[in-house]
Design a protein around this motif. Structure first.
Motif, mmCIF file in Angstrom:
data_model
loop_
_atom_site.group_PDB
_atom_site.id
_atom_site.type_symbol
_atom_site.label_atom_id
_atom_site.label_comp_id
_atom_site.label_asym_id
_atom_site.label_seq_id
_atom_site.Cartn_x
_atom_site.Cartn_y
_atom_site.Cartn_z
ATOM 1 N N LEU A 36 0.822 -1.209 0.000
ATOM 2 C CA LEU A 36 0.000 0.000 0.000
ATOM 3 C C LEU A 36 0.857 1.260 0.000
ATOM 4 O O LEU A 36 0.633 2.178 -0.793
ATOM 5 C CB LEU A 36 -0.939 -0.003 1.205
ATOM 6 C CG LEU A 36 -1.815 1.225 1.381
ATOM 7 C CD1 LEU A 36 -2.831 1.321 0.255
ATOM 8 C CD2 LEU A 36 -2.519 1.178 2.718
ATOM 9 N N CYS A 37 1.853 1.318 0.872
ATOM 10 C CA CYS A 37 2.709 2.504 0.936
ATOM 11 C C CYS A 37 3.481 2.714 -0.359
ATOM 12 O O CYS A 37 3.647 3.841 -0.804
ATOM 13 C CB CYS A 37 3.687 2.385 2.096
ATOM 14 S SG CYS A 37 2.919 2.642 3.696
ATOM 15 N N CYS A 38 3.937 1.652 -0.943
ATOM 16 C CA CYS A 38 4.706 1.774 -2.187
ATOM 17 C C CYS A 38 3.828 2.217 -3.350
ATOM 18 O O CYS A 38 4.269 2.949 -4.229
ATOM 19 C CB CYS A 38 5.376 0.451 -2.519
ATOM 20 S SG CYS A 38 6.766 0.072 -1.448
ATOM 21 N N LEU A 39 2.596 1.809 -3.345
ATOM 22 C CA LEU A 39 1.700 2.131 -4.453
ATOM 23 C C LEU A 39 1.064 3.503 -4.327
ATOM 24 O O LEU A 39 0.949 4.236 -5.306
ATOM 25 C CB LEU A 39 0.593 1.071 -4.548
ATOM 26 C CG LEU A 39 -0.431 1.251 -5.659
ATOM 27 C CD1 LEU A 39 0.250 1.188 -7.025
ATOM 28 C CD2 LEU A 39 -1.505 0.194 -5.563
ATOM 29 N N THR A 40 0.692 3.897 -3.136
ATOM 30 C CA THR A 40 -0.142 5.087 -2.997
ATOM 31 C C THR A 40 0.602 6.369 -2.697
ATOM 32 O O THR A 40 0.019 7.432 -2.761
ATOM 33 C CB THR A 40 -1.201 4.892 -1.896
ATOM 34 O OG1 THR A 40 -0.540 4.623 -0.663
ATOM 35 C CG2 THR A 40 -2.151 3.778 -2.234
ATOM 36 N N HIS A 41 1.871 6.306 -2.387
ATOM 37 C CA HIS A 41 2.568 7.534 -2.000
ATOM 38 C C HIS A 41 3.672 7.904 -2.974
ATOM 39 O O HIS A 41 4.629 8.555 -2.611
ATOM 40 C CB HIS A 41 3.102 7.429 -0.568
ATOM 41 C CG HIS A 41 1.999 7.235 0.410
ATOM 42 N ND1 HIS A 41 1.002 8.159 0.598
ATOM 43 C CD2 HIS A 41 1.696 6.193 1.214
ATOM 44 C CE1 HIS A 41 0.148 7.703 1.497
ATOM 45 N NE2 HIS A 41 0.542 6.522 1.879
ATOM 46 N N GLY A 50 8.051 7.569 1.788
ATOM 47 C CA GLY A 50 9.349 6.913 1.840
ATOM 48 C C GLY A 50 9.752 6.578 3.260
ATOM 49 O O GLY A 50 10.328 5.530 3.527
ATOM 50 N N ARG A 51 9.435 7.467 4.187
ATOM 51 C CA ARG A 51 9.739 7.203 5.600
ATOM 52 C C ARG A 51 8.911 6.032 6.117
ATOM 53 O O ARG A 51 9.418 5.183 6.838
ATOM 54 C CB ARG A 51 9.483 8.464 6.439
ATOM 55 C CG ARG A 51 9.730 8.282 7.907
ATOM 56 C CD ARG A 51 11.208 8.083 8.231
ATOM 57 N NE ARG A 51 11.354 7.868 9.664
ATOM 58 C CZ ARG A 51 11.926 6.793 10.198
ATOM 59 N NH1 ARG A 51 12.442 5.867 9.431
ATOM 60 N NH2 ARG A 51 11.998 6.661 11.498
ATOM 61 N N LEU A 79 5.991 1.070 -10.561
ATOM 62 C CA LEU A 79 4.813 1.427 -11.374
ATOM 63 C C LEU A 79 4.242 2.782 -10.973
ATOM 64 O O LEU A 79 3.778 3.535 -11.821
ATOM 65 C CB LEU A 79 3.742 0.351 -11.257
ATOM 66 C CG LEU A 79 4.040 -0.975 -11.935
ATOM 67 C CD1 LEU A 79 3.010 -2.027 -11.525
ATOM 68 C CD2 LEU A 79 4.066 -0.817 -13.438
ATOM 69 N N ALA A 80 4.295 3.088 -9.685
ATOM 70 C CA ALA A 80 3.720 4.334 -9.181
ATOM 71 C C ALA A 80 4.691 5.505 -9.275
ATOM 72 O O ALA A 80 4.305 6.642 -8.982
ATOM 73 C CB ALA A 80 3.270 4.153 -7.731
ATOM 74 N N GLY A 81 5.915 5.255 -9.652
ATOM 75 C CA GLY A 81 6.905 6.325 -9.691
ATOM 76 C C GLY A 81 7.318 6.790 -8.304
ATOM 77 O O GLY A 81 7.672 7.939 -8.113
ATOM 78 N N ASN A 82 7.251 5.884 -7.347
ATOM 79 C CA ASN A 82 7.573 6.212 -5.957
ATOM 80 C C ASN A 82 9.077 6.015 -5.741
ATOM 81 O O ASN A 82 9.538 4.988 -5.258
ATOM 82 C CB ASN A 82 6.754 5.325 -5.018
ATOM 83 C CG ASN A 82 6.850 5.741 -3.582
ATOM 84 O OD1 ASN A 82 7.777 6.425 -3.183
ATOM 85 N ND2 ASN A 82 5.885 5.328 -2.781
ATOM 86 N N ASN A 83 9.852 7.018 -6.120
ATOM 87 C CA ASN A 83 11.299 6.934 -6.048
ATOM 88 C C ASN A 83 11.815 6.736 -4.635
ATOM 89 O O ASN A 83 12.819 6.056 -4.418
ATOM 90 C CB ASN A 83 11.931 8.173 -6.674
ATOM 91 C CG ASN A 83 11.644 8.265 -8.152
ATOM 92 O OD1 ASN A 83 11.459 7.262 -8.831
ATOM 93 N ND2 ASN A 83 11.583 9.476 -8.669
ATOM 94 N N ALA A 84 11.153 7.330 -3.655
ATOM 95 C CA ALA A 84 11.584 7.167 -2.256
ATOM 96 C C ALA A 84 11.443 5.718 -1.831
ATOM 97 O O ALA A 84 12.331 5.179 -1.150
ATOM 98 C CB ALA A 84 10.766 8.074 -1.350
ATOM 99 N N ALA A 85 10.362 5.056 -2.214
ATOM 100 C CA ALA A 85 10.164 3.654 -1.850
ATOM 101 C C ALA A 85 11.150 2.756 -2.576
ATOM 102 O O ALA A 85 11.680 1.816 -1.999
ATOM 103 C CB ALA A 85 8.731 3.233 -2.153
#
Length: 90
Positions: A36-41, A50-51, A79-85
């Motif tokens: 969830l955190c990786c996809l939605t943030h 990321g934190r 896929l979500a472009g979550n570079n921090a994750a």
């Protein structure tokens, strides 16, 4: 755990983990809080997601767990472009 992660409530997530919450408990689709955190943030750039990912990884969240669709949290972060994750994973 899911509502706290979805709303980026870091202190709540920390309290839940300290209280023994199951970090890898899946939802009906096989997604964990890490998924969830990786996809939605992603894309927000604020760093809060990321934190949260880092906290979940420090709590030994399963990085290789795949949801029913076959995606791991890292796949979803990409896929979500979550570079921090993504950075937290590597």
């Amino acid at each position: 755990m899911y509502p706290a992660c979805n709303r980026m409530y870091l202190q709540v997530v920390l309290a839940l983990l300290a209280g023994g919450a199951e970090v890898d408990r899946p939802d009906p689709l096989g997604c964990t809080a890490l998924h969830l955190c990786c996809l939605t943030h992603g894309g927000g750039g604020g760093g809060g997601g990321g934190r949260l990912v880092s906290v979940l990884l420090e709590a030994r969240a399963g990085v290789n767990l795949a949801a029913r669709d076959g995606n791991t949290a890292l796949h979803l972060a990409c896929l979500a472009g979550n570079n921090a994750a993504v950075g937290a994973h590597v």
